[in-house]
Design a protein around this motif. Structure first.
Motif, short mmCIF file in Angstrom:
data_model
loop_
_atom_site.label_atom_id
_atom_site.label_comp_id
_atom_site.label_asym_id
_atom_site.label_seq_id
_atom_site.Cartn_x
_atom_site.Cartn_y
_atom_site.Cartn_z
N LYS A 130 6.80 0.46 -14.40
CA LYS A 130 6.72 -0.80 -15.14
C LYS A 130 7.40 -1.93 -14.35
CE LYS A 130 7.99 -2.88 -19.58
NZ LYS A 130 8.70 -2.64 -20.88
N SER A 131 8.56 -1.62 -13.79
CA SER A 131 9.30 -2.62 -13.00
C SER A 131 8.52 -2.99 -11.74
CB SER A 131 10.68 -2.07 -12.61
OG SER A 131 11.44 -1.76 -13.75
N ASN A 132 7.88 -1.99 -11.14
CA ASN A 132 7.13 -2.23 -9.90
C ASN A 132 5.95 -3.16 -10.15
OD1 ASN A 132 6.78 -1.81 -7.10
ND2 ASN A 132 5.23 -0.25 -7.47
N ILE A 133 5.33 -3.05 -11.31
CA ILE A 133 4.22 -3.94 -11.65
C ILE A 133 4.69 -5.40 -11.62
CG2 ILE A 133 2.65 -4.66 -13.50
CD1 ILE A 133 2.60 -1.68 -14.37
N THR A 134 5.85 -5.64 -12.21
CA THR A 134 6.41 -6.99 -12.23
C THR A 134 6.70 -7.49 -10.81
OG1 THR A 134 7.43 -6.59 -14.39
CG2 THR A 134 8.31 -8.42 -13.08
N LEU A 135 7.29 -6.62 -9.99
CA LEU A 135 7.63 -7.00 -8.62
C LEU A 135 6.38 -7.27 -7.78
CD1 LEU A 135 10.54 -4.47 -7.91
CD2 LEU A 135 10.71 -6.85 -8.68
N ILE A 136 5.34 -6.48 -8.00
CA ILE A 136 4.07 -6.71 -7.29
C ILE A 136 3.49 -8.06 -7.70
CG2 ILE A 136 1.68 -5.93 -7.04
CD1 ILE A 136 2.72 -3.05 -7.35
N ASP A 137 3.51 -8.33 -9.01
CA ASP A 137 2.99 -9.61 -9.51
C ASP A 137 3.77 -10.80 -8.95
OD1 ASP A 137 1.05 -8.33 -10.98
OD2 ASP A 137 2.18 -8.36 -12.87
#
Length: 253
Positions: free
Chosen positions: A218-225
């Motif tokens: 979930k955190s990685n999705i934010t960082l990718i975005d």
């Protein structure tokens, strides 16, 4: 005090499509000290009381009865007086069948072992709700981590597309390997090999590990975005993982 669990271990076996408490008929016969030889005794009881194969008992053409529960690796081995395995047939009884056979003997040993079997059944009933609750929580965690896997891949595809880059299968694998290394200390491939597993490792790891993976995905999705590159995201996810573990330990304490 008689150590019944050592003399007649109650284990778990897949029987009639479900995991059941079971007992080795040889172990029971040996404890009861019945006059007849084992083969005569068990075949006579099966015929006399109408015991049904695959419902009341299983037949194992081996000297070993391996417990099929992943949580218990008990094993019963039978040896001759000269040493070595006695290659003969054992009958694996449901605990209900074992209780009946113990009661039939109508002696002190039979009554004692029957009470032991009853205690085993009562203990299972006591812990069953907790086992069911734990299984449900793990299933919930498994579904949650699955919810984030696809969006994480989609986010990566969009980010790379915005940079004019093609996304190939190994790019997705790199993301999952990064997170698996942080949580499990190794990639999925290495984890399967280390634990002799097949299929998706997420079907085998613990509820706590699943929750940890879900949090990082979930955190990685934010960082990718946010447009962060792989190395920057990796460093941040390691920090987030450490904070997650500290919070988790704080709750336990």
């Amino acid at each position: 005090m008689t150590d019944f669990n050592n003399l007649v271990p109650v284990t778990e076996t897949q029987l009639n499509g479900k995991l059941q408490q079971t007992v080795s008929a040889k172990a029971l016969h040996n404890y009861l000290k019945v006059g007849n030889d084992f083969s005569t005794w068990i075949k006579g009881r099966i015929k006399e009381y109408g015991l049904i194969k695959n419902d009341d008992f299983l037949i194992f053409d081996s000297s070993e009865f391996r417990n099929q529960s992943t949580n218990n690796e008990q094993q019963i081995k039978w040896t001759t007086k000269r040493g070595g395995d006695r290659k003969s047939t054992d009958y694996i009884l449901t605990i209900g069948t074992a209780k009946e056979l113990a009661m039939i003997e109508n002696n002190e040993k039979g009554r004692a072992i029957r009470k032991y079997f009853i205690r085993c059944e009562e203990h299972l009933k006591e812990i069953a709700p907790a086992i069911q609750k734990k299984a449900f929580k793990r299933l919930k965690a498994r579904l949650e981590v699955a919810d984030y896997s696809r969006p994480m891949c989609d986010a990566l595809t969009i980010q790379r597309l915005s940079l004019g880059k093609e996304t190939k299968p190994h790019h997705y694998t790199n993301e999952f390997d990064m997170i698996n290394r942080i949580v499990l200390g190794m990639t999925a491939k290495a984890y399967r090999k280390a634990h002799n597993l097949t299929g998706d490792i997420r079907d085998h790891i613990t509820e706590e590990q699943l929750n940890h993976l879900a949090y990082l995905e979930k955190s990685n999705i934010t960082l990718i975005d946010m447009g962060w590159n792989y190395e920057k995201r990796k460093a941040e996810l390691i920090k987030l993982s450490q904070s997650y573990i500290i919070r988790l330990l704080g709750k336990v304490a």
